[in-house]
Design a protein around this motif. Structure first.
Motif, PDB file in Angstrom:
ATOM      1  N   GLY A  25      -7.165   1.858 -21.164  1.00  0.00           N
ATOM      2  CA  GLY A  25      -8.508   1.986 -21.512  1.00  0.00           C
ATOM      3  C   GLY A  25      -8.593   2.169 -23.155  1.00  0.00           C
ATOM      4  O   GLY A  25      -9.227   2.710 -23.037  1.00  0.00           O
ATOM      5  N   HIS A  26      -6.905   2.565 -23.494  1.00  0.00           N
ATOM      6  CA  HIS A  26      -7.028   2.854 -24.999  1.00  0.00           C
ATOM      7  C   HIS A  26      -6.349   2.082 -25.811  1.00  0.00           C
ATOM      8  O   HIS A  26      -5.870   0.985 -25.205  1.00  0.00           O
ATOM      9  CB  HIS A  26      -6.230   4.165 -25.043  1.00  0.00           C
ATOM     10  CG  HIS A  26      -7.329   5.499 -24.379  1.00  0.00           C
ATOM     11  ND1 HIS A  26      -8.102   6.170 -24.049  1.00  0.00           N
ATOM     12  CD2 HIS A  26      -6.764   6.157 -22.898  1.00  0.00           C
ATOM     13  CE1 HIS A  26      -8.053   7.415 -23.820  1.00  0.00           C
ATOM     14  NE2 HIS A  26      -7.835   6.883 -22.753  1.00  0.00           N
ATOM     15  N   ARG A  27      -7.291   1.827 -26.853  1.00  0.00           N
ATOM     16  CA  ARG A  27      -7.193   0.549 -28.519  1.00  0.00           C
ATOM     17  C   ARG A  27      -5.788   1.836 -29.006  1.00  0.00           C
ATOM     18  O   ARG A  27      -5.553   3.171 -29.165  1.00  0.00           O
ATOM     19  CB  ARG A  27      -7.955   0.280 -29.289  1.00  0.00           C
ATOM     20  CG  ARG A  27      -9.303   0.069 -28.785  1.00  0.00           C
ATOM     21  CD  ARG A  27     -10.656  -0.105 -29.219  1.00  0.00           C
ATOM     22  NE  ARG A  27     -11.444   1.236 -30.410  1.00  0.00           N
ATOM     23  CZ  ARG A  27     -11.962   1.226 -31.222  1.00  0.00           C
ATOM     24  NH1 ARG A  27     -11.739   0.484 -32.417  1.00  0.00           N
ATOM     25  NH2 ARG A  27     -12.052   2.507 -32.330  1.00  0.00           N
ATOM     26  N   VAL A  28      -4.490   0.830 -29.004  1.00  0.00           N
ATOM     27  CA  VAL A  28      -3.869   0.859 -29.705  1.00  0.00           C
ATOM     28  C   VAL A  28      -3.333  -0.089 -31.424  1.00  0.00           C
ATOM     29  O   VAL A  28      -3.652  -0.898 -31.102  1.00  0.00           O
ATOM     30  CB  VAL A  28      -2.467   1.006 -28.989  1.00  0.00           C
ATOM     31  CG1 VAL A  28      -1.180   1.319 -29.933  1.00  0.00           C
ATOM     32  CG2 VAL A  28      -2.887   1.689 -27.920  1.00  0.00           C
ATOM     33  N   ALA A  29      -3.594   1.346 -32.840  1.00  0.00           N
ATOM     34  CA  ALA A  29      -2.750   0.548 -34.132  1.00  0.00           C
ATOM     35  C   ALA A  29      -1.948   0.794 -34.009  1.00  0.00           C
ATOM     36  O   ALA A  29      -1.193   1.334 -34.127  1.00  0.00           O
ATOM     37  CB  ALA A  29      -4.089   0.708 -35.247  1.00  0.00           C
ATOM     38  N   ASN A  30      -1.556  -0.746 -34.253  1.00  0.00           N
ATOM     39  CA  ASN A  30       0.308  -0.817 -34.105  1.00  0.00           C
ATOM     40  C   ASN A  30       0.754  -0.798 -35.996  1.00  0.00           C
ATOM     41  O   ASN A  30       0.264  -1.846 -36.974  1.00  0.00           O
ATOM     42  CB  ASN A  30       0.759  -1.906 -33.851  1.00  0.00           C
ATOM     43  CG  ASN A  30       0.677  -1.926 -32.816  1.00  0.00           C
ATOM     44  OD1 ASN A  30       1.621  -0.524 -32.310  1.00  0.00           O
ATOM     45  ND2 ASN A  30       0.104  -2.075 -31.445  1.00  0.00           N
ATOM     46  N   GLN A  87      -4.857  13.653 -21.241  1.00  0.00           N
ATOM     47  CA  GLN A  87      -3.682  13.767 -20.045  1.00  0.00           C
ATOM     48  C   GLN A  87      -3.396  11.574 -20.703  1.00  0.00           C
ATOM     49  O   GLN A  87      -2.498  11.620 -20.510  1.00  0.00           O
ATOM     50  CB  GLN A  87      -4.905  13.446 -18.892  1.00  0.00           C
ATOM     51  CG  GLN A  87      -4.598  14.937 -19.049  1.00  0.00           C
ATOM     52  CD  GLN A  87      -5.751  15.712 -19.404  1.00  0.00           C
ATOM     53  OE1 GLN A  87      -6.268  15.191 -19.929  1.00  0.00           O
ATOM     54  NE2 GLN A  87      -5.019  17.012 -19.762  1.00  0.00           N
ATOM     55  N   GLN A  88      -4.371  11.406 -20.151  1.00  0.00           N
ATOM     56  CA  GLN A  88      -4.030   9.261 -20.083  1.00  0.00           C
ATOM     57  C   GLN A  88      -3.413   9.009 -21.622  1.00  0.00           C
ATOM     58  O   GLN A  88      -2.394   8.340 -21.054  1.00  0.00           O
ATOM     59  CB  GLN A  88      -5.584   8.929 -19.653  1.00  0.00           C
ATOM     60  CG  GLN A  88      -6.409   8.862 -18.826  1.00  0.00           C
ATOM     61  CD  GLN A  88      -7.337   7.646 -19.093  1.00  0.00           C
ATOM     62  OE1 GLN A  88      -8.316   7.807 -20.268  1.00  0.00           O
ATOM     63  NE2 GLN A  88      -8.198   7.360 -17.840  1.00  0.00           N
ATOM     64  N   VAL A  89      -3.888   9.415 -22.790  1.00  0.00           N
ATOM     65  CA  VAL A  89      -3.341   9.431 -23.903  1.00  0.00           C
ATOM     66  C   VAL A  89      -1.650   9.072 -24.087  1.00  0.00           C
ATOM     67  O   VAL A  89      -0.965   9.051 -24.495  1.00  0.00           O
ATOM     68  CB  VAL A  89      -4.224   9.765 -25.280  1.00  0.00           C
ATOM     69  CG1 VAL A  89      -3.118   9.823 -26.245  1.00  0.00           C
ATOM     70  CG2 VAL A  89      -5.203   9.213 -25.296  1.00  0.00           C
ATOM     71  N   GLU A  90      -1.592  10.904 -23.107  1.00  0.00           N
ATOM     72  CA  GLU A  90      -0.384  11.303 -23.220  1.00  0.00           C
ATOM     73  C   GLU A  90       0.772  10.594 -21.845  1.00  0.00           C
ATOM     74  O   GLU A  90       1.957  10.400 -22.801  1.00  0.00           O
ATOM     75  CB  GLU A  90       0.240  12.830 -22.593  1.00  0.00           C
ATOM     76  CG  GLU A  90      -0.681  13.826 -24.297  1.00  0.00           C
ATOM     77  CD  GLU A  90      -0.327  15.322 -23.565  1.00  0.00           C
ATOM     78  OE1 GLU A  90      -0.090  15.752 -22.286  1.00  0.00           O
ATOM     79  OE2 GLU A  90      -0.276  16.720 -24.191  1.00  0.00           O
ATOM     80  N   ALA A  91       0.162  10.149 -21.284  1.00  0.00           N
ATOM     81  CA  ALA A  91       0.667   9.126 -20.618  1.00  0.00           C
ATOM     82  C   ALA A  91       0.480   8.049 -21.067  1.00  0.00           C
ATOM     83  O   ALA A  91       1.868   7.705 -20.796  1.00  0.00           O
ATOM     84  CB  ALA A  91      -0.397   9.126 -19.145  1.00  0.00           C
ATOM     85  N   LEU A  92       0.242   7.674 -21.442  1.00  0.00           N
ATOM     86  CA  LEU A  92       0.106   5.798 -22.515  1.00  0.00           C
ATOM     87  C   LEU A  92       1.552   6.033 -23.109  1.00  0.00           C
ATOM     88  O   LEU A  92       1.941   5.189 -23.336  1.00  0.00           O
ATOM     89  CB  LEU A  92      -1.153   5.818 -23.123  1.00  0.00           C
ATOM     90  CG  LEU A  92      -1.206   4.493 -24.238  1.00  0.00           C
ATOM     91  CD1 LEU A  92      -0.217   3.055 -23.491  1.00  0.00           C
ATOM     92  CD2 LEU A  92      -2.242   3.880 -24.578  1.00  0.00           C
TER      93      LEU A  92
END
Lengths: 490, 490
Positions: free
Chosen positions: B371-376, B400-405
């Motif tokens: 559930g986090h947007r990722v720009a490439n 924490q979620q971002v670190e896991a992602l």
């Protein structure tokens, strides 16, 4: 039999080695062992106490473990074509020969890499991928016989390293057997890994840190067009100045080689290329590769620069047959030296490209001073000189004189801001010249690395680094500080 | 004040440091020291116990000697722009900041090299030689602010590293202060020296082996012609496939960058390039350089390949102004991410180029899962991804979620046969992921090197390598074997 051969009880060890490598993989008789007593540097010889020919990483590891447990020195050897005595056996050593490790394990064209065993011959790598339009760039003159393992050990160069770099630039990763027999994987299949660049430190370490048993090489796409220019000059200095001007103009040829008058005539006597003019002071060979339009434009520019520097003639070869004819003489140059003189010695040194003209003059002066002819054939684009010193070993004192002359050439390279080795390595031959180039602190720092990977100095002992024992007296007196003896450092 | 700040008697030490670096060269007050509590990886912070700003090699050596004698950890820092926490202070450390070591010591155009102090800014090197037609190739996005010393530590890359290689390919030699305060010279002014390639192992060692105080860099001749192509695609996979096809066709662009729809819109909101179409699934920027005829021919070939892969439009820029406009958005991409979201995290991973399309699909799936947007935005030619994970730190558990992602993306890179870092280094941030990529034996081998150069682990402790203490528990549980703790290895 040598002292150590007598004191070491070889019988049970031979049994152990045979269990690992098979009966055919262990060479015991003195006659058969004699085959391995030297490499391409013929002036040093030592018969190994035993020769073992493993087939796999695990066999190498098992052999090394036995050596480690019994404090037996071991030396790795590929095809034995090295020119610095890097694969010269040490007294009482087990020679680990990789000839039977000759498998190409993986060809991955999509990701442009090939995984090989160390005994694979350099030219086989290109042969394996040539059909698909790829090649392996480092191309030592000995490429049809030298092994990839040996290339890794000595960080070999070649004619095309001007544009494409030497061996270290083409090794992505390695499986290594360390000196205690443990197996590690260095690098990977993608370039630029995090962590310490251990691949980089093992390439060129001349067998003193371990033995590479699987090597991942990068392969390149063949250029669309290749063209060779041959320019002839009345003197070698003009050819040298042309090389500096070509690079200064922003052109990077695949290779740039110079041969002087002596080499030209030696080659024509033997090979008869019919394209090297015998009266030229020097010829310059320039190979250009890339897209057709680019090669066309650069070759015009290079030809102009040659003429501006006084070239009498510039001819070009676009088709493979004429190109091969132009290169044929260059590739036969070392062999042809044997036709000029009963013996010859190949030196290997590097100078900054801009110093070419002046250095060649000084080498000529040294040649006169010592009364030995010196033929110059070299990778001019890299500033990598290969003076061939001609002599007759039957003349009393000739070898000593040649060694002294070779040493003066090396010192000249260092004075010019260059290096005592371009691509042949230090091995047994040049270890005593290391202090000309490196400070005590620099050499000690290298010894730290050697010590951590090779603490008992069983792997290729006595190579690369000077010791008071080997360099403190005799022909080469280099004033080595006593602290530099590996044994005393730790 | 920290525990160690209390236990260590800093007063006499401060006097000693002031004697070396001058009163202005020592920063003592907590407020001023706070400036240095993190680098570009903002999520880790630690105030150094003391900050010292030396001016010369000798001053660095004297500072390191005091640290060594008093068992004080020390961390070197350049501009502090690193993204992996490599220059993050360690508890109780002296931070050695190279800002005042900002002299270009030598410019040798003839031999194409420049000698600089470590605090020299990356872009200054090119500025110093640009007039004469030369440039320094490695160009991290932060090049107008990042220092050469930091580039050396992290082996920095950049947009043009596809063709020209990363920092390690451009460093000829270094003067280093080792962790006991001794000074050594590594490498030289000619490439490919004999002996161990210590320069290669120090580049990218992230300050764990010593501090570079004088660096000899290679400079390159500027290309005659530069052209940038901008192709837009309806989806990012097509752009990725195009990159693989361009390389397969034998063209090596100076750089190839991809930006996806999210990045394009972020950039257009902020920079307004007016050349990035907002409805594109992805844009591909391809820079070609070389002789005019070559660039012309390759750009036609590249444009054809883009169209064959479904590019809706391919535009070209030959003049500097239009080229700069095309690059402007790419260079502002990280900054523009800050406009899209309160916070963002830049990941850095590498995959084989041929895996681009599939990996991007999987990153999209991971983005949905978390559930986090990722720009490439990434160096597509090298397979070096820079996913920007967008988040709001005020949301509970978001970090924490971002670190896991981010961690899942790294594991995906390793699965694909790639690497957990392309150019940002491991630092404090990624040490716990090292066992994903390296075996126990591989990490131990690196530790041997660390131990020999940094036996007390005073130089940048806790960086690069995982330890049970830092990685055995908490957010990252990576099953680190207890033997891998540096302290327990020796």
């Amino acid at each position: 039999m040598l002292t150590q051969e007598k004191t070491q009880n070889w019988k049970p060890l031979i049994k152990q080695f045979e269990k690992i490598a098979g009966k055919q993989g262990v060479i015991v008789t003195p006659e058969e062992r004699s085959v391995y007593e030297c490499d391409g540097l013929l002036s040093y010889r030592e018969r190994p106490s035993l020769v073992v020919l493993p087939r796999t990483t695990e066999e190498v590891a098992a052999i090394v473990r036995i050596c480690d447990q019994n404090d037996i020195p071991f030396v790795a050897r590929g095809s034995g074509t090295g020119l610095s005595g890097g694969a010269l056996p040490t007294e009482g050593c087990v020679l680990i020969v990789t000839t039977r490790m000759n498998q190409i394990l993986e060809v991955d064209l999509e990701n442009r890499r090939v995984v090989v065993q160390p005994g694979v011959i350099n030219a086989w790598v290109t042969q394996a991928v040539s059909q698909a339009g790829f090649y392996y760039a480092p191309d030592p003159s000995s490429q049809i016989i030298c092994s990839i393992g040996g290339n890794i050990a000595e960080n070999s160069g070649g004619v095309h390293c001007l544009k494409y770099g030497v061996t270290t630039n083409h090794v992505l990763g390695m499986k290594m057997v360390l000196t205690d027999g443990s197996i590690v994987d260095l690098g990977s299949k993608v370039p630029e890994m995090p962590g310490y660049d251990l691949t980089g430190i093992f390439v060129g370490s001349e067998g003193t840190l371990g033995i590479a048993t699987e090597i991942t090489l990068q392969i390149l796409k063949k250029a669309e067009t290749v063209k060779v220019l041959l320019a002839d000059f009345t003197n070698v200095e003009a050819a040298g100045a042309t090389v500096a001007d070509i690079i200064a103009a922003g052109v990077i040829p695949a290779g740039m080689e110079i041969m002087d008058n002596l080499s030209i005539n030696a080659v024509e006597d033997v090979v008869k290329t019919d394209c090297y003019p015998r009266d030229a002071g020097a010829i310059l060979l320039v190979e250009l590769d890339g897209m057709a339009v680019e090669v066309e434009a650069s070759s015009q520019r290079v030809a102009d620069i040659c003429r501006q520097n006084g070239a009498r003639n510039v001819s070009a070869a676009g088709d493979a047959a004429t190109r091969d004819k132009m290169w044929k003489g260059r590739k036969a140059a070392f062999a042809a030296a044997g036709n000029m003189s009963p013996n010859y010695f190949v030196q290997d040194g590097v100078i900054p490209r801009t110093q070419l003209a002046d250095t060649l003059k000084q080498i000529e002066a040294l040649s006169k001073k010592y009364g030995h002819r010196v033929a110059n054939v070299f990778h001019a684009g890299d500033g990598n000189l290969h003076p061939l010193i001609l002599y007759d070993e039957s003349e009393p004192g000739a070898l000593q004189q040649v060694e002294a002359l070779g040493g003066e050439i090396l010192k000249l390279c260092v004075q010019k801001g260059g290096s005592i080795s371009g691509e042949h390595g230090i091995g047994a031959d040049k270890r005593c010249y290391m202090p000309e180039m490196f400070s005590k602190a620099d050499l000690e720092t290298m010894q730290w690395v050697r010590h951590v990977f090779n603490p008992k100095e069983l792997a290729n002992p006595g190579k690369v680094f000077p010791t008071p024992r080997t360099c403190g007296e005799g022909a080469h007196t280099h004033n080595i500080p006593a602290e530099l003896d590996g044994a005393m450092l730790f």
